[in-house]
Enzyme design. Sequence first.
Site, short mmCIF file in Angstrom:
data_model
loop_
_atom_site.label_atom_id
_atom_site.label_comp_id
_atom_site.label_asym_id
_atom_site.label_seq_id
_atom_site.Cartn_x
_atom_site.Cartn_y
_atom_site.Cartn_z
N HIS A 116 14.84 77.62 31.43
CA HIS A 116 14.40 78.80 30.70
C HIS A 116 12.92 79.07 31.02
O HIS A 116 12.27 78.34 31.75
CB HIS A 116 14.63 78.65 29.18
CG HIS A 116 13.60 77.85 28.44
ND1 HIS A 116 13.19 78.17 27.17
CD2 HIS A 116 12.92 76.74 28.81
CE1 HIS A 116 12.30 77.28 26.78
NE2 HIS A 116 12.11 76.40 27.73
N CYS A 118 4.92 76.83 29.46
CA CYS A 118 6.32 77.27 29.26
C CYS A 118 6.60 78.62 29.92
O CYS A 118 7.75 79.05 29.97
CB CYS A 118 6.62 77.38 27.76
SG CYS A 118 6.53 75.80 26.92
N HIS A 149 11.37 76.32 34.03
CA HIS A 149 11.45 74.86 33.86
C HIS A 149 12.75 74.62 33.07
O HIS A 149 13.55 75.55 32.95
CB HIS A 149 10.21 74.31 33.14
CG HIS A 149 10.07 74.74 31.73
ND1 HIS A 149 9.68 76.03 31.38
CD2 HIS A 149 10.30 74.10 30.56
CE1 HIS A 149 9.68 76.14 30.06
NE2 HIS A 149 10.06 74.99 29.54
N HIS A 154 15.35 71.85 30.25
CA HIS A 154 15.47 70.81 29.23
C HIS A 154 16.89 70.26 29.15
O HIS A 154 17.85 70.94 29.52
CB HIS A 154 15.13 71.38 27.84
CG HIS A 154 13.72 71.84 27.70
ND1 HIS A 154 12.66 70.98 27.62
CD2 HIS A 154 13.20 73.08 27.63
CE1 HIS A 154 11.53 71.68 27.50
NE2 HIS A 154 11.82 72.95 27.50
N ASP A 205 25.45 75.54 29.51
CA ASP A 205 25.24 74.28 30.24
C ASP A 205 25.09 74.55 31.74
O ASP A 205 25.92 75.24 32.35
CB ASP A 205 26.42 73.34 30.01
CG ASP A 205 26.15 71.96 30.61
OD1 ASP A 205 24.98 71.53 30.61
OD2 ASP A 205 27.11 71.33 31.09
N HIS A 206 24.02 73.98 32.31
CA HIS A 206 23.71 74.19 33.73
C HIS A 206 23.52 75.67 34.04
O HIS A 206 23.93 76.16 35.09
CB HIS A 206 24.76 73.53 34.63
CG HIS A 206 24.60 72.03 34.69
ND1 HIS A 206 24.98 71.22 33.65
CD2 HIS A 206 24.10 71.20 35.66
CE1 HIS A 206 24.73 69.95 33.97
NE2 HIS A 206 24.18 69.91 35.17
N GLU A 230 14.95 70.30 21.65
CA GLU A 230 14.55 70.67 23.01
C GLU A 230 13.97 69.47 23.74
O GLU A 230 14.04 69.35 24.95
CB GLU A 230 13.49 71.78 22.91
CG GLU A 230 13.05 72.37 24.21
CD GLU A 230 11.85 73.27 24.02
OE1 GLU A 230 12.05 74.49 23.97
OE2 GLU A 230 10.71 72.76 23.91
#
Lengths: 136, 136, 136, 136, 136, 136
Positions: D14, D33, D39, D41, D79-80, D126
């Site tokens: 994100h 961020c 980047h 998480h 996810d991914h 996070e």
Amino acid sequence: MIYITRRERFNAAHRLFREDFTDEENLAIFGKCSNPNWHGHNYQLFVTIKGEVNPETGFLVNLKTLSAIIKSRVIDKVDHKNINLDVSFMNGEFASTEMLAITIWNELFDEVEKLGATLHKIRLEESENNSVEYYG
Amino acid sequence: MIYITRRERFNAAHRLFREDFTDEENLAIFGKCSNPNWHGHNYQLFVTIKGEVNPETGFLVNLKTLSAIIKSRVIDKVDHKNINLDVSFMNGEFASTEMLAITIWNELFDEVEKLGATLHKIRLEESENNSVEYYG
Amino acid sequence: MIYITRRERFNAAHRLFREDFTDEENLAIFGKCSNPNWHGHNYQLFVTIKGEVNPETGFLVNLKTLSAIIKSRVIDKVDHKNINLDVSFMNGEFASTEMLAITIWNELFDEVEKLGATLHKIRLEESENNSVEYYG
Amino acid sequence: MIYITRRERFNAAHRLFREDFTDEENLAIFGKCSNPNWHGHNYQLFVTIKGEVNPETGFLVNLKTLSAIIKSRVIDKVDHKNINLDVSFMNGEFASTEMLAITIWNELFDEVEKLGATLHKIRLEESENNSVEYYG
Amino acid sequence: MIYITRRERFNAAHRLFREDFTDEENLAIFGKCSNPNWHGHNYQLFVTIKGEVNPETGFLVNLKTLSAIIKSRVIDKVDHKNINLDVSFMNGEFASTEMLAITIWNELFDEVEKLGATLHKIRLEESENNSVEYYG
Amino acid sequence: MIYITRRERFNAAHRLFREDFTDEENLAIFGKCSNPNWHGHNYQLFVTIKGEVNPETGFLVNLKTLSAIIKSRVIDKVDHKNINLDVSFMNGEFASTEMLAITIWNELFDEVEKLGATLHKIRLEESENNSVEYYG
């Protein structure tokens, strides 16, 4: 209403005892926590604040700012310190996890207000088995 | 050959410093770990032993016995203590995690032999970020 | 008002099933949790109590006392046991995490009152993915 | 009333930023961020639902069913993935943990009702230091 | 000989893919890790070094110094970055956990020598289920 | 040479005992682990394999493939099962963590070879305090 939690950590020494008790009396009430030469912990501090999401940024408050406040008001004062001897905001208090949670609440409440949020909870973990929560 | 690991925990105070240094010199070398009034940690101790599985029991050694030995030889001597002042097997040593791992090895080596196994490794975690391993 | 939480652990076998169902019917409703030869878990029990800080000691209750009560009333009865077969306070109940949390609440409520505090929450973790909370 | 919590995990990229800001302005508000190349998480999602224990089964709802709903309504979509670019239910929202918790609540609320329970809380971690809770 | 380990963390985006493959071919080989819009992780980096305890200080090296080196040589370059696009020491390499562990070893080896110790192991955790170790 | 580790989990019941012993004799040797009605654990299995990084993909082996092999050869056979009664590869063995680690090694060794890698280590955690490692 949204709640965000920031974890910070500190390592400190402390002792549970009363000055008006003998070592034997302290041992009877506080057990090995009253060891006259101190012991210590890796404390984990979880600070939860609440408020509305800021529509300009998508977050409640900048967590970097919250972290900086917790560091300057709490962590810098307790990390690698003796809670009984070195911490001004614990002056005159028992060095218990309960009193530490309450005094940390007092250290942070007004600072969180200034951020436009409200302090909701202090959770303080003394060990993997013992923790305390305070809601004001 | 099989390896088994038992974790035990203790909470203790300590200070990194040299008596022949001033507080300023200690601060320069050891940083906040040299706080004169001590600080402390929740230590996690992982004791790994090795040997052959006993065909009569299906295990290497009885973990309850291993745990009892670690408790009597180490945990009872360091838990809720000051590592610099209260621990006889650390007498004259720096109260560092490194020296603590080495002296714990020495406390346990012969005891593990008597169980019919061999001490393989001492791992000592001072915090979630810092740990030490010693293999003798 | 302050809240303190004590964690205790126990390892137990159990099975989710109804005696009036066939193995096939149990499998359809309870999935692999109905395996006729049992399965088991490392349960983590978090007991939260609330009350006022005692001005004589700086703590809510002595955590050693609370731990002893949880051990005698709960852990000694369920640790290394079969929840369906060996646990008197689960007699006639489904051996689900939900029912276990509720019966543990009932085992502890009066005992916590005698300490001068109030039972606030039972949290029971069956695995890192599944947990239950009960507030009475 | 009983509360059960199911944990699910997802790994996603994100970026926190506003399109109407320059990279410099985004950096000033959102810090690292806002890195233009993203980047990411490992998010941990804890879904808590509440209701009465079903006397026919001893549980609130079948956790396998709850898990399947969370997977189809949330995990499979995030996810991914890139939260800013790939997630339809985050369309037009800041890709903050706060907004993610709120939109996940909206994805799940009606589905939990259909199970005969009520969505109580979304907790989204996070990182080990930062988490968000939303109660609707 | 003593071994010490320092943990540091970073959050980054990445993608597993080959530029000479179509998206379909990348999906066949790399699965959802090849998502064209990236995904990401909270990486945990464990750096283990070995050497003799310094008799002047009781420690192997000052962990604060080791941490500062890891931060300047690795963390500052990868934290809140895209591993494929933003990290010079990963230039031309697959952005896999394996290659990341190997290149981090190369970044740190000489620096650890200068401290008077030897780099022993790089362990890199991509998730609670997946990790990589490299010994040079 | 690179090492990768995959974690998988299973929940199972077991009992430590010898059929040629009375319940009293089993209790004397195996303690509460010999409870006739079983007990159980959340086991964590860490499978470490080693080999060269594949220059075509940047990884040692596809972790999805490794996970599928561990699931079909081990997890499907032990998860939600009774290790003494339900697991064919434990037939005739003590249901100890030691023997479970050794038999899991045997189940996986050839399968890992077929992937073009070598099985390096089986680590099996029975609880947060007890674990076993086997290197063949």
